[in-house]
Design an enzyme around this catalytic site. Structure first.
Site, PDB file in Angstrom:
ATOM      1  N   THR A   1      -0.601   7.581  -1.065  1.00  0.00           N
ATOM      2  CA  THR A   1      -2.190   7.476  -1.795  1.00  0.00           C
ATOM      3  C   THR A   1      -3.045   6.283  -1.306  1.00  0.00           C
ATOM      4  O   THR A   1      -4.246   6.503  -1.579  1.00  0.00           O
ATOM      5  CB  THR A   1      -1.838   7.121  -3.323  1.00  0.00           C
ATOM      6  OG1 THR A   1      -1.269   5.739  -3.388  1.00  0.00           O
ATOM      7  CG2 THR A   1      -0.844   8.107  -3.967  1.00  0.00           C
TER       8      THR A   1
ATOM      9  N   ARG B   1       0.851  -1.118   0.064  1.00  0.00           N
ATOM     10  CA  ARG B   1       0.002   0.053   0.000  1.00  0.00           C
ATOM     11  C   ARG B   1       0.922   1.278  -0.205  1.00  0.00           C
ATOM     12  O   ARG B   1       1.833   1.314   0.887  1.00  0.00           O
ATOM     13  CB  ARG B   1      -0.927  -0.096   1.313  1.00  0.00           C
ATOM     14  CG  ARG B   1      -1.931   1.025   1.128  1.00  0.00           C
ATOM     15  CD  ARG B   1      -2.703   1.092   2.575  1.00  0.00           C
ATOM     16  NE  ARG B   1      -3.527  -0.190   2.523  1.00  0.00           N
ATOM     17  CZ  ARG B   1      -4.691  -0.436   2.184  1.00  0.00           C
ATOM     18  NH1 ARG B   1      -5.294   0.734   1.558  1.00  0.00           N
ATOM     19  NH2 ARG B   1      -5.342  -1.361   2.199  1.00  0.00           N
TER      20      ARG B   1
ATOM     21  N   ASP C   1       1.502 -12.808   9.879  1.00  0.00           N
ATOM     22  CA  ASP C   1       2.141 -12.780  11.075  1.00  0.00           C
ATOM     23  C   ASP C   1       2.006 -14.377  11.694  1.00  0.00           C
ATOM     24  O   ASP C   1       3.149 -14.894  12.046  1.00  0.00           O
ATOM     25  CB  ASP C   1       1.899 -11.711  12.285  1.00  0.00           C
ATOM     26  CG  ASP C   1       2.593 -10.623  11.723  1.00  0.00           C
ATOM     27  OD1 ASP C   1       3.471 -10.471  10.697  1.00  0.00           O
ATOM     28  OD2 ASP C   1       2.281  -9.500  12.046  1.00  0.00           O
TER      29      ASP C   1
ATOM     30  N   ASP D   1      -3.371 -11.012  12.303  1.00  0.00           N
ATOM     31  CA  ASP D   1      -2.563 -10.691  11.188  1.00  0.00           C
ATOM     32  C   ASP D   1      -2.209 -12.132  10.652  1.00  0.00           C
ATOM     33  O   ASP D   1      -1.608 -12.883  11.477  1.00  0.00           O
ATOM     34  CB  ASP D   1      -1.285  -9.829  11.404  1.00  0.00           C
ATOM     35  CG  ASP D   1      -0.747  -9.583   9.960  1.00  0.00           C
ATOM     36  OD1 ASP D   1      -0.707  -8.316   9.737  1.00  0.00           O
ATOM     37  OD2 ASP D   1      -0.306 -10.489   9.320  1.00  0.00           O
TER      38      ASP D   1
HETATM   39  N1  URA Z   1      -5.211  -8.696   7.029  1.00  0.00           N
HETATM   40  C1  URA Z   1      -5.122  -9.607   8.116  1.00  0.00           C
HETATM   41  O1  URA Z   1      -4.110 -10.492   8.221  1.00  0.00           O
HETATM   42  N2  URA Z   1      -5.891  -9.634   9.053  1.00  0.00           N
HETATM   43  C2  URA Z   1      -7.036  -9.007   9.025  1.00  0.00           C
HETATM   44  O2  URA Z   1      -7.746  -9.010  10.199  1.00  0.00           O
HETATM   45  C3  URA Z   1      -7.241  -7.960   7.938  1.00  0.00           C
HETATM   46  C4  URA Z   1      -6.334  -7.871   7.092  1.00  0.00           C
END
Ligand code: URA
Length: 209
Positions: free
Chosen positions: A108, A104, A203, A200
């Site tokens: 922008t 990202r 992760d 995430d």
């Molecule tokens: N990406 C992720 O890994 N978890 C989320 O909750 C949203 C986007």
């Protein structure tokens, strides 16, 4: 509008519960995501066309069916999409795998592609774009756009968990793309996380945190 398929098989839902659990460690998380991807591959391939063939059994000739039509391609969005690839390949071992990497732009906030490597025969394949978390829909939309710009026409989107916002965004921008998810959650929080979600996905898959 693209259809939304919720893969609510009990095995998928059971495993998803442990995937969500914050106490599930990296090794188990990875294995569970892999298993759910295999089970979802079963659902996502439900409509692939078959053709009739005859085989000689030891007893007689049998009218049977085999898969016909387009071959498949898997397109994981880096990096979390990688966690579902092997699981899908267990059921569709002949599929080829392309990769789309997006980040990202901090100014922008638009997704920018930093890596795209696709099978040479990608245009002849039906594609499954893979991203475990469909949050805003920004990455999925951008990845689908990357593929369409290169001439791809047939694709599905496969996610573990989707937020309503992400589903709406993909359905609006790519009404020709059906979406397969294991669960639709409640909403996106201010940090862009799906609630309740699983945190995430990248992760948790790769143990980076
Ligand atoms: N990406 C992720 O890994 N978890 C989320 O909750 C949203 C986007």
């Amino acid at each position: 509008m693209g259809k939304l398929f919720i893969c609510d098989h009990p095995l998928i839902q059971h495993k998803l519960t442990f995937i969500r659990d914050e106490n599930t460690k990296t090794k188990d998380f990875r294995e569970l995501v892999d298993e759910v991807a295999t089970l979802m591959a079963y659902e996502i391939t439900r409509d692939i066309p078959l053709e009739h063939v005859q085989v000689k059994t030891p007893v007689t000739t049998a009218d049977c069916r085999i898969i016909s039509g387009r071959m498949l391609g898997l397109i994981p969005i880096l990096r979390a999409g990688l966690g579902m690839v092997d699981g899908v390949l267990k059921l569709i071992p002949a599929a080829k795998v392309g990769h789309v990497g997006l980040y990202r732009d901090p100014d922008t906030l638009q997704p920018v592609e930093y890596y795209v490597k696709l099978p040479t025969d990608v245009l002849e394949r039906e594609l499954i774009v893979i991203d475990p978390m469909l949050a805003t829909g920004g990455s999925a939309n951008a990845a689908i756009e990357v593929l369409k710009r290169r001439g791809c026409t047939q694709m599905k989107l496969m996610c573990l968990i989707a937020a309503p916002e992400g589903i709406k965004a993909v359905q609006q921008e790519h009404p020709d793309v059906d979406i397969y998810v294991a669960a639709v959650d409640d909403y996106l929080n201010d940090h862009g996380y799906i609630v309740p979600g699983l945190g995430d996905a990248g992760d948790r898959l790769f143990g980076t945190k």
